[in-house]
Design an enzyme around this catalytic site. Structure first.
Site, PDB file in Angstrom:
ATOM      1  N   GLU A  92      30.513  87.283  53.931  1.00 53.53           N
ATOM      2  CA  GLU A  92      30.751  86.112  53.090  1.00 53.53           C
ATOM      3  C   GLU A  92      30.171  84.843  53.687  1.00 53.53           C
ATOM      4  O   GLU A  92      30.244  84.632  54.896  1.00 53.53           O
ATOM      5  CB  GLU A  92      32.267  85.898  53.069  1.00 53.53           C
ATOM      6  CG  GLU A  92      32.920  86.143  51.767  1.00 53.53           C
ATOM      7  CD  GLU A  92      34.427  85.983  51.912  1.00 53.53           C
ATOM      8  OE1 GLU A  92      35.109  87.014  51.860  1.00 53.53           O
ATOM      9  OE2 GLU A  92      34.900  84.861  52.102  1.00 53.53           O
ATOM     10  N   CYS A 341      39.398  82.657  53.813  1.00 62.22           N
ATOM     11  CA  CYS A 341      38.397  83.336  54.621  1.00 62.22           C
ATOM     12  C   CYS A 341      38.550  84.854  54.512  1.00 62.22           C
ATOM     13  O   CYS A 341      39.615  85.405  54.743  1.00 62.22           O
ATOM     14  CB  CYS A 341      38.515  82.801  56.043  1.00 62.22           C
ATOM     15  SG  CYS A 341      38.621  83.903  57.403  1.00 62.22           S
TER      16      CYS A 341
HETATM   17  N1  SAH Z   1      38.206  83.685  63.980  1.00 60.97           N
HETATM   18  C1  SAH Z   1      38.070  82.291  64.104  1.00 60.97           C
HETATM   19  C2  SAH Z   1      37.206  81.677  63.034  1.00 60.97           C
HETATM   20  C3  SAH Z   1      37.351  82.220  61.650  1.00 60.97           C
HETATM   21  S1  SAH Z   1      38.901  81.877  60.832  1.00 60.97           S
HETATM   22  C4  SAH Z   1      39.431  81.612  64.141  1.00 60.97           C
HETATM   23  O1  SAH Z   1      40.417  82.289  63.884  1.00 60.97           O
HETATM   24  O2  SAH Z   1      39.487  80.443  64.468  1.00 60.97           O
HETATM   25  C5  SAH Z   1      38.743  80.152  60.469  1.00 60.97           C
HETATM   26  C6  SAH Z   1      40.053  79.453  60.224  1.00 60.97           C
HETATM   27  O3  SAH Z   1      40.636  79.863  58.979  1.00 60.97           O
HETATM   28  C7  SAH Z   1      41.103  79.726  61.289  1.00 60.97           C
HETATM   29  O4  SAH Z   1      41.746  78.542  61.695  1.00 60.97           O
HETATM   30  C8  SAH Z   1      42.039  80.642  60.559  1.00 60.97           C
HETATM   31  O5  SAH Z   1      43.292  80.648  61.149  1.00 60.97           O
HETATM   32  C9  SAH Z   1      42.002  80.084  59.165  1.00 60.97           C
HETATM   33  N2  SAH Z   1      42.537  80.988  58.136  1.00 60.97           N
HETATM   34  C10 SAH Z   1      42.525  82.333  58.120  1.00 60.97           C
HETATM   35  N3  SAH Z   1      43.122  82.807  57.009  1.00 60.97           N
HETATM   36  C11 SAH Z   1      43.548  81.735  56.311  1.00 60.97           C
HETATM   37  C12 SAH Z   1      44.254  81.564  55.079  1.00 60.97           C
HETATM   38  N4  SAH Z   1      44.626  82.606  54.351  1.00 60.97           N
HETATM   39  N5  SAH Z   1      44.526  80.308  54.660  1.00 60.97           N
HETATM   40  C13 SAH Z   1      44.124  79.247  55.400  1.00 60.97           C
HETATM   41  N6  SAH Z   1      43.455  79.335  56.550  1.00 60.97           N
HETATM   42  C14 SAH Z   1      43.164  80.565  57.016  1.00 60.97           C
HETATM   43 FE1  SF4 Z   2      40.002  86.957  62.990  1.00 57.59          FE
HETATM   44 FE2  SF4 Z   2      42.364  85.737  63.198  1.00 57.59          FE
HETATM   45 FE3  SF4 Z   2      40.135  84.273  62.793  1.00 57.59          FE
HETATM   46 FE4  SF4 Z   2      41.125  85.867  60.840  1.00 57.59          FE
HETATM   47  S1  SF4 Z   2      42.095  84.044  61.725  1.00 57.59           S
HETATM   48  S2  SF4 Z   2      38.996  85.682  61.454  1.00 57.59           S
HETATM   49  S3  SF4 Z   2      41.924  87.624  62.040  1.00 57.59           S
HETATM   50  S4  SF4 Z   2      40.643  85.522  64.584  1.00 57.59           S
END
Ligand code: SAH
Ligand code: SF4
Length: 355
Positions: A92, A341
């Site tokens: 994505e 995400c």
């Molecule tokens: N793995 C890395 C980067 C990708 S996730 C990380 O975790 O930082 C990017 C951001 O989106 C992170 O802060 C994550 O916690 C947030 N995120 C994941 N799922 C989410 C959701 N359902 N709603 C809002 N933010 C979300």
């Molecule tokens: Fe991976 Fe956690 Fe980031 Fe989701 S929020 S992409 S599971 S590290």
């Protein structure tokens, strides 16, 4: 043999690759100009580059290692792309419109092994890392989409916040950054790039040591070990103590501010208690942190989590402000098109399996 993406090489790597084959550095500069300034879409479109050089490159590299599979456009200008990689995997990429410019959110891995309990990306285990070329190609594809609209729009900002943990694919992520910031090419300023991590402490230190002036965001989501371990199992292996030491190291080494990401989950981490604890955690480095309060995007499979009530969000924000912590409530994008995400990807995979 599957060809690698031409976009995966930094300028230094491209120059070295050509030099090994007897082609001088200024030819590498011409190739680079065609790739990132003229933005040609194939080797045959390249002009003004030595024929032998184009031939050598075309034997080994490819312009397109992914195909657009789905494109969703939101009313607020957000565009979500699902790309199919050469091995059939889906990833994505999201384009977002802000007052300050256009930003792209890139994916770094197919799936994610960190497995945070609230996240759609972690629903599918990591099957592999993306190459640097596959990460750059996401930017190039979005830029191509903009070029087609003929409005002279440029990708101005990048957030490495798509599917995957970028620090678990460190070298490819660093090569990607070196390609996109190169002043001879896309020239996206390093201060306009943000990398987000779930908190791999050793890699935070390594990132500080690279000297790249790229912004760092840390997904904290809880101010104490008990709660953080409950929602992010990575906290068991890397708890807050080593994590905060790495944050201190990052701040002193780079003298840059760090963004703290905090998803507000209803009745889980959104009480006054947690707001106070969060403020305590950063009391000694108030000038160097910026807290982003993130409204949760509900994910079907994680029904135990809901978005915080607006009143709790505002109360949380007020407490941090009163305690002198810089913070803001993140603006949402594309809520009508599976914005969370990894959500579009996991839904698409389910849909295709059902067919
Ligand atoms: N793995 C890395 C980067 C990708 S996730 C990380 O975790 O930082 C990017 C951001 O989106 C992170 O802060 C994550 O916690 C947030 N995120 C994941 N799922 C989410 C959701 N359902 N709603 C809002 N933010 C979300
Ligand atoms: Fe991976 Fe956690 Fe980031 Fe989701 S929020 S992409 S599971 S590290």
């Amino acid at each position: 043999m599957m060809k690698k993406s031409i976009y995966g090489l930094t300028f230094e790597q491209l120059s070295a690759w050509l030099l090994e084959r007897g082609i001088k550095r200024f030819h590498a500069a011409q190739v680079w100009d065609q790739l990132y300034r003229k933005r040609v879409a194939s080797f045959t479109e390249m002009s003004g580059v030595k024929e032998e050089c184009v031939k050598l490159l075309s034997e080994r590299f490819s312009f397109q290692t992914m195909q657009q599979h789905v494109k969703q456009e939101s009313e607020d200008g957000t565009v979500k792309f699902l790309f199919k990689l050469q091995d059939g995997n889906l990833i994505e990429t999201v384009l977002m419109k802000h007052k300050y410019g256009l930003s792209v959110c890139v994916t770094t891995q197919v799936g994610c092994n960190i497995g945070c309990s609230f996240c759609a990306s972690g629903l599918l285990k990591k099957s592999r890392d993306l190459s640097s070329g596959e990460i750059v190609e996401q930017i190039m594809n979005v830029q191509l989409h903009l070029d087609e609209r003929n409005k002279d729009e440029r990708v101005s900002h990048i957030v490495v916040m798509g599917i995957g943990e970028p620090f678990d694919n460190f070298e490819n992520m660093i090569d990607f950054i070196n390609v996109v910031i190169d002043p001879k090419g896309l020239a996206i300023g390093s201060r306009r790039i943000t990398v987000s991590t779930s908190g791999l402490a050793k890699k935070i230190r390594e990132f500080a040591d690279t000297g790249l002036n790229v912004n760092l965001a840390l997904s904290l989501h809880a101010p104490n070990n008990e709660l953080r371990t409950r929602i992010m199992k990575i906290n068991k292996a890397i708890p807050l103590e080593p994590l905060m030491e790495a944050v201190d190291y990052y701040i002193t080494t780079t003298n840059r501010r760090i963004t703290i990401e905090y998803i507000l989950l209803r009745d889980v981490n959104d009480h006054q208690k947690e707001a106070e604890e969060l403020a305590d955690l950063f009391q000694d480095k108030k000038q160097k942190v910026y807290v982003n309060l993130i409204p949760y995007n509900p994910v079907d499979e994680h029904g135990q989590y809901q978005r915080s009530k607006q009143a709790s969000v505002l109360a949380f924000y007020d407490t941090l402000k009163k305690r002198g912590i810089n913070c803001k409530i993140r603006q949402e994008h594309g809520t009508d098109i599976d914005a969370a995400c990894g959500q579009l990807r996991s839904k698409q995979i389910k849909k295709e399996k059902a067919q």
